[in-house]
Design a protein around this motif. Structure first.
Motif, mmCIF file in Angstrom:
data_model
loop_
_atom_site.group_PDB
_atom_site.id
_atom_site.type_symbol
_atom_site.label_atom_id
_atom_site.label_comp_id
_atom_site.label_asym_id
_atom_site.label_seq_id
_atom_site.Cartn_x
_atom_site.Cartn_y
_atom_site.Cartn_z
ATOM 1 N N GLY A 118 0.824 -1.334 0.017
ATOM 2 C CA GLY A 118 -0.071 0.093 -0.125
ATOM 3 C C GLY A 118 0.683 1.348 0.028
ATOM 4 N N PHE A 119 2.238 0.941 0.015
ATOM 5 C CA PHE A 119 2.999 2.233 0.282
ATOM 6 C C PHE A 119 4.016 2.081 -0.927
ATOM 7 C CE2 PHE A 119 1.524 1.137 4.344
ATOM 8 C CZ PHE A 119 1.046 2.057 4.779
ATOM 9 N N VAL A 120 4.491 3.343 -1.442
ATOM 10 C CA VAL A 120 5.582 3.076 -2.572
ATOM 11 C C VAL A 120 6.927 3.706 -2.065
ATOM 12 C CG1 VAL A 120 3.708 4.056 -4.050
ATOM 13 C CG2 VAL A 120 5.149 5.692 -3.185
ATOM 14 N N SER A 121 7.070 4.036 -0.768
ATOM 15 C CA SER A 121 8.329 4.168 -0.235
ATOM 16 C C SER A 121 8.184 3.941 1.400
ATOM 17 C CB SER A 121 8.977 5.668 -0.342
ATOM 18 O OG SER A 121 7.947 6.546 0.008
ATOM 19 N N ASP A 122 9.556 3.830 2.011
ATOM 20 C CA ASP A 122 9.481 3.607 3.211
ATOM 21 C C ASP A 122 9.336 4.814 4.336
ATOM 22 O OD1 ASP A 122 10.239 0.938 2.419
ATOM 23 O OD2 ASP A 122 12.102 0.819 3.185
ATOM 24 N N HIS A 123 8.110 5.433 4.202
ATOM 25 C CA HIS A 123 7.983 6.634 4.852
ATOM 26 C C HIS A 123 7.765 6.012 6.522
ATOM 27 C CE1 HIS A 123 4.324 6.393 2.377
ATOM 28 N NE2 HIS A 123 3.705 6.320 3.469
ATOM 29 N N MET A 124 6.977 7.050 7.055
ATOM 30 C CA MET A 124 6.933 6.972 8.653
ATOM 31 C C MET A 124 6.006 5.741 8.826
ATOM 32 S SD MET A 124 7.795 7.836 11.430
ATOM 33 C CE MET A 124 8.888 9.407 11.160
ATOM 34 N N GLU A 125 4.978 5.499 8.075
ATOM 35 C CA GLU A 125 3.929 4.572 8.420
ATOM 36 C C GLU A 125 4.582 3.078 8.211
ATOM 37 O OE1 GLU A 125 1.441 7.797 7.671
ATOM 38 O OE2 GLU A 125 3.252 7.072 6.716
ATOM 39 N N VAL A 126 5.815 3.003 7.582
ATOM 40 C CA VAL A 126 6.258 1.936 7.142
ATOM 41 C C VAL A 126 7.586 1.760 8.147
ATOM 42 C CG1 VAL A 126 7.869 0.598 5.786
ATOM 43 C CG2 VAL A 126 5.875 1.863 4.940
ATOM 44 N N VAL A 127 8.314 2.564 8.525
ATOM 45 C CA VAL A 127 9.574 2.514 9.488
ATOM 46 C C VAL A 127 8.950 2.472 11.059
ATOM 47 C CG1 VAL A 127 11.066 3.647 7.962
ATOM 48 C CG2 VAL A 127 10.126 4.945 9.442
ATOM 49 N N ASN A 128 8.004 3.215 11.263
ATOM 50 C CA ASN A 128 7.255 3.236 12.651
ATOM 51 C C ASN A 128 6.316 2.182 12.914
ATOM 52 O OD1 ASN A 128 7.125 4.585 15.310
ATOM 53 N ND2 ASN A 128 5.007 4.360 14.695
ATOM 54 N N ASP A 129 5.170 2.027 11.980
ATOM 55 C CA ASP A 129 4.350 1.147 12.442
ATOM 56 C C ASP A 129 4.600 -0.437 11.946
ATOM 57 O OD1 ASP A 129 3.173 3.503 12.732
ATOM 58 O OD2 ASP A 129 1.328 3.331 11.425
ATOM 59 N N LEU A 130 5.469 -0.473 11.162
ATOM 60 C CA LEU A 130 5.969 -1.665 10.643
ATOM 61 C C LEU A 130 7.167 -2.287 11.267
ATOM 62 C CD1 LEU A 130 4.758 -2.189 6.988
ATOM 63 C CD2 LEU A 130 3.397 -2.462 9.102
ATOM 64 N N ASP A 131 8.297 -1.383 10.968
ATOM 65 C CA ASP A 131 9.620 -1.890 11.395
ATOM 66 C C ASP A 131 9.841 -1.717 12.968
ATOM 67 O OD1 ASP A 131 10.166 -2.274 8.687
ATOM 68 O OD2 ASP A 131 11.468 -0.390 8.611
ATOM 69 N N ARG A 132 9.329 -0.949 13.403
ATOM 70 C CA ARG A 132 9.190 -0.791 14.904
ATOM 71 C C ARG A 132 8.078 -1.618 15.688
ATOM 72 N NH1 ARG A 132 8.355 2.963 19.593
ATOM 73 N NH2 ARG A 132 7.019 4.482 18.339
ATOM 74 N N GLU A 133 6.937 -0.906 15.462
ATOM 75 C CA GLU A 133 5.570 -1.529 16.348
ATOM 76 C C GLU A 133 5.392 -2.919 15.685
ATOM 77 O OE1 GLU A 133 2.653 1.183 16.045
ATOM 78 O OE2 GLU A 133 3.650 3.011 17.115
ATOM 79 N N ALA A 134 5.324 -3.309 14.722
ATOM 80 C CA ALA A 134 4.991 -4.565 14.197
ATOM 81 C C ALA A 134 6.018 -5.604 14.444
ATOM 82 C CB ALA A 134 4.540 -4.775 12.716
#
Length: 372
Positions: free
Chosen positions: A279-295
């Motif tokens: 759903g994302f075209v780049s590793d922005h905040m929703e990816v680096v925080n919500d996935l790489d950190r929280e998930a």
């Protein structure tokens, strides 16, 4: 698609506009940014302060602007390699460089016909129409200075072969890098930004069908999963999950949340989760925080191995796909016959949105690049 014989391969355009969401680049920019993002939505201050901690965890700087700078450079190089001399401009919805300032500068340089590339692949209000509203608001703010502008946009591109191909390649590389992978105890989670259910219900052509946001994700996920099996021989059970829910808890949003699903899967005997953020075209905040950190933390807590697939970013396949779409839109503008490239036999979204497509459910606002 017919090839233009004009001097510039992208005639009639004077420039390409990369239009994105934006993000803060310093701690003192975080709260003003969040207030712009949530304006008119009655989000409590304490909720904004909570979201701000996500940014401060990364030094108050979102990665999105740096990624857009890299994408702009890659697009410019690919456009030039195909014989065009036009520049690539960059404007944001919620942070500097604001799109109104970009258009003002373009007008001063005599760049009056623009083709817009948005950094969102899917059809929805927030992923398409809101950007069109931003363009309308910017030209309105410029007043008479905008009178000569003609602004077009490329169509939603979730099912473009290049977008599917790059997500497939990223997934194959991630899966092949996992030692001792057991498909029977592995789940592939395709992740996207959650939106209110009402926004998904009204995403699409405006004829009452709706739900195109989720449908496009499911189609893309199926094609990428098929590509994984064909290229690596690995077949994984997959599903669509969501992240980054915000807003009132009384408003139904798309579920399941990625963290909740990881916990459930651990109880079902899953031992590895592979997260593919299509759903994302780049590793922005929703990816680096919500996935790489929280998930990731959730997976570690419940004893599940975690792997995250990179987003499209500036992968050559993605850059080439975006430039293909700009060429496609230029051919349309020249009134040439165009057969759109599509990785699925499903609905090809038009570059000029139909009346009522992906409506603003809070307040009716003018929008460019459409029939309303």
């Amino acid at each position: 698609m017919a090839i233009s014989t004009d001097d510039d391969a992208l005639a009639p355009y004077d420039a390409v506009l990369l239009l994105s969401f934006g993000g803060p680049e310093a701690p003192d920019e975080v709260m003003p940014f969040l207030r712009r993002v949530t304006a008119g939505r009655d989000i409590p201050e304490e909720r904004l302060q909570e979201v701000a901690t996500h940014y401060h965890h990364f030094g108050g700087r979102s990665p999105i602007n740096d990624q857009n700078r890299a994408l702009l450079e890659a697009l410019q190089a690919e456009i030039a390699a195909r014989g065009s001399r036009i520049p690539v401009l960059w404007g944001n919805r919620n942070s500097d460089p604001f799109v109104v300032d970009t258009l003002r500068a373009a007008r001063a340089e005599g760049l009056l016909r623009l083709c817009t590339v948005v950094t969102s692949a899917y059809s929805s209000y927030s992923g398409c129409r809101q950007y069109r509203e931003d363009l309308a608001a910017a030209t309105e703010e410029l007043g008479v200075a905008a009178a000569d502008f003609v602004i077009d946009k490329i169509r939603p591109y979730a099912l473009h072969p290049g977008f599917v191909a790059v997500n497939t390649e990223r997934l194959v590389a991630t899966v092949e890098g996992l030692d001792d992978l057991d498909p029977a105890t592995t789940r592939l989670l395709f992740v996207t930004h959650s939106v209110p259910e009402a926004m998904d219900d009204t995403s699409g052509p405006g004829d009452g069908d709706g739900n195109l946001y989720v449908e496009q994700h499911l189609r893309t996920a199926a094609l990428v999963t098929q590509g994984l099996a064909e290229r690596s021989g690995v077949t994984l059970e997959q599903e669509l999950v969501f992240c980054s829910r915000s807003g009132s808890p009384r408003t139904p949003w798309l579920e399941p949340d990625v963290n909740d699903r990881i916990e459930e899967l651990a109880g079902e005997g899953v031992r590895t989760v592979v997260l593919a953020p299509i759903g994302f075209v780049s590793d922005h905040m929703e990816v680096v925080n919500d996935l790489d950190r929280e998930a990731r933390e959730t997976a570690e807590r419940v004893g599940v191995r975690f792997a995250r697939v990179p987003t499209a970013g500036t992968h050559p396949l993605f850059v080439e796909a975006l430039v293909d779409l700009v060429h496609e839109r230029a051919a349309e503008a020249r009134e040439e016959v165009v057969i759109p490239a599509q990785a699925d036999a499903g609905d090809v979204r038009p570059s000029i949105c139909a009346s009522g497509c992906c409506p603003n459910l809070r307040a009716a606002k003018p929008a460019l690049c459409g029939r309303d």
